[in-house]
Design an enzyme around this catalytic site. Sequence first.
Site: not given
Ligand code: ADP
Ligand code: MG
Length: 349
Positions: A15-16, A98, A100-101, A103, A148
């Site tokens: 929806t975003d 990666g 979906g939470l 990160s 996010d």
């Molecule tokens: P999500 O946001 O759902 O976790 P994304 O693909 O959007 O998935 O983001 C994941 C990416 O963010 C990782 O592949 C990495 O590049 C980066 N990332 C997230 N957390 C860390 C971390 N603790 N250290 C290094 N890179 C990170």
């Molecule tokens: Mg992400």
Amino acid sequence: MWHAPGRVNLIGEHTDHNDGLVLPFALAQGVTAAVARRTDGVLELRSLQAAGEGVRIAAADLAPGAVGGWAAYPAGTAWALGFTGGASIMIDADLPRGSGLSSSAALECAVALALNDLGGLGLDRPALAEAARRAEHEFAGVPCGIMDQSAALLCSAGHALLLDCRSGLSAQVPLDLTGLDLLVVDTGVRHALAGGEYAARRAECARAAAALGVAALRDVTDLGAALGALTDPVLRRRVQHVVTENHRVEATAGLLRAGAAAELGALLTASHLSLRDQFEVSWPEADLVVDAALRAGARGARMVGGGFGGSVIALTAADRTARVRERIAAALPRAAFLTAVPSPAARRL
Ligand code: ADP
Ligand code: MG
């Protein structure tokens, strides 16, 4: 040290990018950035989750394309903030990547808050969220909305954030899970959001909006008329999902405000079926986990995130959680679990 949380979007998927509504809440798990100023104008980036891949770059040389890989997220954040000083940044996280939470947004927002404080930039949280979004979109090259980063910076403990992706306005909605558990199940399948399917769905939604003469699918008020006006069955399915999903977000917010979180199950499961059958972004392991959860007596379950990998959430009565977990683990042995507790937004520790 600054911490920013991951998030689960309770409901409101895809929806975003249609100017619609989302309802994320912050997790207890997140990303922590230990940050120190430097006087040499160098940005040094390390992560305990990316051993041996430290990056050094002069802050003055930051530009899209200058830094790749994981370091693009923190480097892009410095770039988007116009941060010109130097800083040493060390990252550690207890949030799976990666899945979906979010990160990536937690990483950006922990760094954004740190540089805002250390650099005396004086930006408010919505401005920091926008800078973090630009870092991800323009610097890391991942097209994303504002959900996010808003969740990481604006959520509060015990609440979900009802966010209007058109106006940017948000409201805190109480999320009282007494007697319930919200299980987050990482299916272990990794998505590539930057990849083709996500872009294809966005483009389909834009085409449908253009065909219907509205600025965004958010503006469709008569679903029946809209479906009748579209000849392409694929676009009809996409519109059906987006319009009904916005209604499900509003219904969910209404139940939460009434203190009736236990009644959310049907909305969560309807969201999953819509994402599976109408928007076609589900993946086999997610369907398996949703199925297993419902068979074991979960009140509702759905995939979360953009699709094609990541996590599922399941709402369970607390006395059924163990059984639901067991059944999911039996159906998908590599499933990893965490319990979602609505937690505070990013903060200095
Ligand atoms: P999500 O946001 O759902 O976790 P994304 O693909 O959007 O998935 O983001 C994941 C990416 O963010 C990782 O592949 C990495 O590049 C980066 N990332 C997230 N957390 C860390 C971390 N603790 N250290 C290094 N890179 C990170
Ligand atoms: Mg992400």
